[in-house]
Write a protein that holds these residues in place. Sequence first.
Motif, PDB file in Angstrom:
ATOM      1  N   ASP A 168       0.826  -1.213   0.000  1.00 24.29           N
ATOM      2  CA  ASP A 168       0.000   0.000   0.000  1.00 24.29           C
ATOM      3  C   ASP A 168       0.858   1.261   0.000  1.00 24.29           C
ATOM      4  O   ASP A 168       0.548   2.251   0.679  1.00 24.29           O
ATOM      5  CB  ASP A 168      -0.951   0.013   1.206  1.00 24.29           C
ATOM      6  CG  ASP A 168      -2.037  -1.046   1.095  1.00 24.29           C
ATOM      7  OD1 ASP A 168      -2.480  -1.313  -0.034  1.00 24.29           O
ATOM      8  OD2 ASP A 168      -2.421  -1.612   2.137  1.00 24.29           O
ATOM      9  N   ARG A 169       1.929   1.231  -0.766  1.00 25.87           N
ATOM     10  CA  ARG A 169       2.839   2.376  -0.865  1.00 25.87           C
ATOM     11  C   ARG A 169       2.709   3.016  -2.246  1.00 25.87           C
ATOM     12  O   ARG A 169       2.747   2.344  -3.266  1.00 25.87           O
ATOM     13  CB  ARG A 169       4.286   1.908  -0.684  1.00 25.87           C
ATOM     14  CG  ARG A 169       4.589   1.298   0.664  1.00 25.87           C
ATOM     15  CD  ARG A 169       5.152   2.334   1.594  1.00 25.87           C
ATOM     16  NE  ARG A 169       5.518   1.761   2.881  1.00 25.87           N
ATOM     17  CZ  ARG A 169       6.338   2.338   3.734  1.00 25.87           C
ATOM     18  NH1 ARG A 169       6.890   3.506   3.448  1.00 25.87           N
ATOM     19  NH2 ARG A 169       6.605   1.768   4.893  1.00 25.87           N
ATOM     20  N   HIS A 170       2.576   4.318  -2.265  1.00 28.12           N
ATOM     21  CA  HIS A 170       2.532   5.053  -3.525  1.00 28.12           C
ATOM     22  C   HIS A 170       3.898   5.719  -3.702  1.00 28.12           C
ATOM     23  O   HIS A 170       4.128   6.836  -3.234  1.00 28.12           O
ATOM     24  CB  HIS A 170       1.399   6.073  -3.519  1.00 28.12           C
ATOM     25  CG  HIS A 170       0.053   5.446  -3.275  1.00 28.12           C
ATOM     26  ND1 HIS A 170      -0.586   4.697  -4.235  1.00 28.12           N
ATOM     27  CD2 HIS A 170      -0.753   5.429  -2.181  1.00 28.12           C
ATOM     28  CE1 HIS A 170      -1.740   4.246  -3.756  1.00 28.12           C
ATOM     29  NE2 HIS A 170      -1.859   4.680  -2.509  1.00 28.12           N
ATOM     30  N   ILE A 171       4.777   5.006  -4.386  1.00 32.00           N
ATOM     31  CA  ILE A 171       6.173   5.423  -4.501  1.00 32.00           C
ATOM     32  C   ILE A 171       6.337   6.478  -5.592  1.00 32.00           C
ATOM     33  O   ILE A 171       5.776   6.351  -6.690  1.00 32.00           O
ATOM     34  CB  ILE A 171       7.074   4.213  -4.812  1.00 32.00           C
ATOM     35  CG1 ILE A 171       6.909   3.132  -3.729  1.00 32.00           C
ATOM     36  CG2 ILE A 171       8.525   4.625  -4.940  1.00 32.00           C
ATOM     37  CD1 ILE A 171       7.388   3.543  -2.366  1.00 32.00           C
ATOM     38  N   ASP A 172       7.124   7.505  -5.297  1.00 33.69           N
ATOM     39  CA  ASP A 172       7.441   8.532  -6.275  1.00 33.69           C
ATOM     40  C   ASP A 172       8.230   7.906  -7.423  1.00 33.69           C
ATOM     41  O   ASP A 172       9.155   7.126  -7.197  1.00 33.69           O
ATOM     42  CB  ASP A 172       8.268   9.638  -5.620  1.00 33.69           C
ATOM     43  CG  ASP A 172       8.657  10.717  -6.602  1.00 33.69           C
ATOM     44  OD1 ASP A 172       9.783  10.639  -7.154  1.00 33.69           O
ATOM     45  OD2 ASP A 172       7.838  11.623  -6.828  1.00 33.69           O
ATOM     46  N   PRO A 173       7.874   8.213  -8.670  1.00 28.12           N
ATOM     47  CA  PRO A 173       8.553   7.606  -9.823  1.00 28.12           C
ATOM     48  C   PRO A 173      10.072   7.809  -9.810  1.00 28.12           C
ATOM     49  O   PRO A 173      10.824   6.894 -10.166  1.00 28.12           O
ATOM     50  CB  PRO A 173       7.909   8.313 -11.020  1.00 28.12           C
ATOM     51  CG  PRO A 173       6.543   8.683 -10.535  1.00 28.12           C
ATOM     52  CD  PRO A 173       6.724   9.047  -9.089  1.00 28.12           C
ATOM     53  N   ASP A 174      10.536   9.007  -9.449  1.00 27.22           N
ATOM     54  CA  ASP A 174      11.975   9.253  -9.412  1.00 27.22           C
ATOM     55  C   ASP A 174      12.657   8.393  -8.359  1.00 27.22           C
ATOM     56  O   ASP A 174      13.751   7.864  -8.578  1.00 27.22           O
ATOM     57  CB  ASP A 174      12.260  10.732  -9.138  1.00 27.22           C
ATOM     58  CG  ASP A 174      11.943  11.607 -10.335  1.00 27.22           C
ATOM     59  OD1 ASP A 174      11.845  11.061 -11.463  1.00 27.22           O
ATOM     60  OD2 ASP A 174      11.789  12.830 -10.150  1.00 27.22           O
ATOM     61  N   LEU A 175      12.014   8.238  -7.211  1.00 28.89           N
ATOM     62  CA  LEU A 175      12.576   7.403  -6.157  1.00 28.89           C
ATOM     63  C   LEU A 175      12.615   5.944  -6.613  1.00 28.89           C
ATOM     64  O   LEU A 175      13.606   5.238  -6.404  1.00 28.89           O
ATOM     65  CB  LEU A 175      11.744   7.532  -4.879  1.00 28.89           C
ATOM     66  CG  LEU A 175      12.211   6.703  -3.674  1.00 28.89           C
ATOM     67  CD1 LEU A 175      13.625   7.077  -3.272  1.00 28.89           C
ATOM     68  CD2 LEU A 175      11.254   6.898  -2.506  1.00 28.89           C
ATOM     69  N   ALA A 176      11.554   5.487  -7.269  1.00 30.09           N
ATOM     70  CA  ALA A 176      11.507   4.113  -7.753  1.00 30.09           C
ATOM     71  C   ALA A 176      12.573   3.850  -8.803  1.00 30.09           C
ATOM     72  O   ALA A 176      13.069   2.727  -8.941  1.00 30.09           O
ATOM     73  CB  ALA A 176      10.130   3.802  -8.323  1.00 30.09           C
ATOM     74  N   ALA A 177      12.939   4.900  -9.539  1.00 30.66           N
ATOM     75  CA  ALA A 177      13.968   4.773 -10.572  1.00 30.66           C
ATOM     76  C   ALA A 177      15.368   4.767  -9.993  1.00 30.66           C
ATOM     77  O   ALA A 177      16.351   4.590 -10.730  1.00 30.66           O
ATOM     78  CB  ALA A 177      13.825   5.906 -11.587  1.00 30.66           C
ATOM     79  N   GLY A 178      15.486   4.964  -8.681  1.00 31.62           N
ATOM     80  CA  GLY A 178      16.789   4.922  -8.037  1.00 31.62           C
ATOM     81  C   GLY A 178      17.550   6.219  -8.090  1.00 31.62           C
ATOM     82  O   GLY A 178      18.757   6.249  -7.805  1.00 31.62           O
ATOM     83  N   LYS A 179      16.880   7.301  -8.442  1.00 34.90           N
ATOM     84  CA  LYS A 179      17.561   8.586  -8.502  1.00 34.90           C
ATOM     85  C   LYS A 179      17.846   9.096  -7.090  1.00 34.90           C
ATOM     86  O   LYS A 179      17.003   9.025  -6.203  1.00 34.90           O
ATOM     87  CB  LYS A 179      16.706   9.600  -9.261  1.00 34.90           C
ATOM     88  CG  LYS A 179      16.468   9.221 -10.717  1.00 34.90           C
ATOM     89  CD  LYS A 179      15.616  10.251 -11.435  1.00 34.90           C
ATOM     90  CE  LYS A 179      15.388   9.860 -12.888  1.00 34.90           C
ATOM     91  NZ  LYS A 179      14.541  10.840 -13.599  1.00 34.90           N
TER      92      LYS A 179
END
Length: 284
Positions: A168-179
């Motif tokens: 149930d986590r809505h991860i930020d796309p940039d964070l998910a990309a490893g930036k």
Amino acid sequence: MAEAITDRQVVTVLRPFVRATTPLLSALRESDPLGLVRRVLPSATRPETKALPASTGDAEDAKALATVDRSRREKLLDGLESLKVPGTQAWSEMTVTERDNWWVNRVGRFTVLLASIPGLGGALADRLPIQDALATAGQGLLLSAMAAEHGITDQADRVRLIAAVLFDRHIDPDLAAGKDDHLTREQEDATTAELTGDLDESARKHGKITVKAATNTLWRFGRTLYALGDELDKRPQGRFYHKAVGLLPVVGMAADYLGERSALKRAAKKARRWLDAHPAPTSA
């Protein structure tokens, strides 16, 4: 009280996990003998590989035999093409939902039984984290497979999918990309290599991924997800009665199996909703 798990920690665990699911899914996808049959049958029955006939009668017999062999080969290949497995004509004609369901069964048979084995010990085993870790790994494996069928190839998108469905986590796309992540590329590569170590060794020794290697890999997946602690409790679960019967020795394994099958189907339904809301980008 333990510190709350951050989104960054979830991403740190899930990025190598997602990468490591690729070879295991390939093994599950290619475990049917279709490709081998296609390669072997044509060469094994070619008339030119047979001994030269000694007479006209023998030549006619050889020609008739070759015709029969060719007919049988074609019938067998036609039958294989009708099977709903990856690489066949029937597979290409299946809808995405049908392929999702195929993966629920394929992944389910492999992972759910393994995840339910601790149920043999009853309540004692259920108090250990091993079952939740293995079940979560199995659900994550399924979600990676579904993402591929829906055209989601980006690692970051798969991380976001798993984080949303299981935690149930809505991860930020940039964070998910490893930036701007503290986990370096080298560290991520090393973790991924560790997760797939048994698969690589099996491929070198046997030319294929064995059941033992696949099982050991799922255990590795479970151990790495265990780092997420209480987050594992958020994953889709079975029905309440599965949990109740699962506390009993011996019969608890059957209840856990049914419960994890139910949980896997719930995870698939939740994933479809996420994938429908986040479709893969279309090529120009």
